[in-house]
Design a protein around this motif. Structure first.
Motif, PDB file in Angstrom:
ATOM      1  N   GLU A   1      -3.971   5.115   6.651  1.00 51.33           N
ATOM      2  CA  GLU A   1      -3.335   3.850   6.285  1.00 51.33           C
ATOM      3  C   GLU A   1      -3.855   2.704   7.144  1.00 51.33           C
TER       4      GLU A   1
ATOM      5  N   TYR B   1       1.988   1.863  -3.437  1.00 52.62           N
ATOM      6  CA  TYR B   1       0.857   2.349  -4.230  1.00 52.62           C
ATOM      7  C   TYR B   1       0.625   3.836  -3.952  1.00 52.62           C
TER       8      TYR B   1
ATOM      9  N   PHE C   1       0.829  -1.207   0.000  1.00 53.03           N
ATOM     10  CA  PHE C   1       0.000   0.000   0.000  1.00 53.03           C
ATOM     11  C   PHE C   1       0.866   1.261   0.000  1.00 53.03           C
TER      12      PHE C   1
ATOM     13  N   CYS D   1      -8.549  -4.203   4.453  1.00 56.26           N
ATOM     14  CA  CYS D   1      -8.011  -5.338   3.681  1.00 56.26           C
ATOM     15  C   CYS D   1      -8.136  -6.626   4.481  1.00 56.26           C
TER      16      CYS D   1
ATOM     17  N   PHE E   1      -7.423  -0.394  -1.775  1.00 55.68           N
ATOM     18  CA  PHE E   1      -6.360   0.611  -1.860  1.00 55.68           C
ATOM     19  C   PHE E   1      -6.871   1.854  -2.600  1.00 55.68           C
TER      20      PHE E   1
END
Length: 193
Positions: free
Chosen positions: A173, A89, A86, A180, A163
């Motif tokens: 986050e 990303y 993540f 997830c 995400f």
């Protein structure tokens, strides 16, 4: 709780639980580094040709360890894999927002799969084959990379969606990563029925 399993609070503060895991992993790498040190008395007994070959082998081993260290999260726990995946990303999306690169969201899941198959697994296998010391096997580089690949193949599209949505909504986050894991838990429950 789910938040306790992450290495930190999303603000750079490590959690005590994960700090000990990181220290244990660092000890293993420290031990490997000790075995790579060249001892003068060993080299004195080698011919010039043998010494050059031996030094070349050490250089290759060190280069492999540096490459492994750079992408180690791909060969660690699933939670660590997700966290750093993540973060990458998010970093690339920032580059996209700054018009430095295209949006990678559409191909994210497939790109991660390809990277693990074509770079991570071969690197892990080569690294293990270079070292004859059993301690490196305890790191489970190949096994962890394969487990992460298997899970990513099953869950990568869904996680990528989390995400993308979380990033677009400016979620924290820790919330994105918790989502997830929550999605993963619900997928497991569906398979148990």
């Amino acid at each position: 709780s789910t938040a306790d399993s992450w290495d930190g609070d999303g603000k750079g503060q490590p959690s005590p639980r994960c700090g000990s895991r990181r220290r244990k992993s660092m000890d293993s790498f420290d031990e490997m580094a000790k075995h790579l040190k060249i001892r003068q008395h060993d080299l004195r007994n080698l011919s010039e040709e043998d010494a050059g070959a031996w030094n070349g082998g050490v250089r290759v081993a060190i280069e492999h360890l540096m490459q492994v260290a750079d992408i180690a999260h791909l060969m660690q726990s699933w939670e660590n894999f997700l966290k750093w995946n993540f973060r990458l990303y998010k970093e690339l999306m920032k580059c996209h927002a700054d018009e430095l690169m295209p949006d990678t969201s559409n191909g994210w899941a497939r790109a991660q799969t390809d990277f693990i198959i074509n770079y991570v697994l071969p690197l892990a296998c080569r690294t293990i084959s270079i070292f004859e010391d059993d301690r490196l096997f305890k790191l489970n580089l190949v096994e962890n990379a394969q487990e992460n690949l298997d899970r990513w193949i099953k869950e990568g599209d869904t996680i990528t969606g989390i995400f993308v949505s979380g990033y677009q909504n400016n979620d924290s986050e820790i919330d994105i990563l918790a989502n997830c894991l929550a999605e993963e838990a619900s997928m497991e429950e569906e398979h148990d029925c």
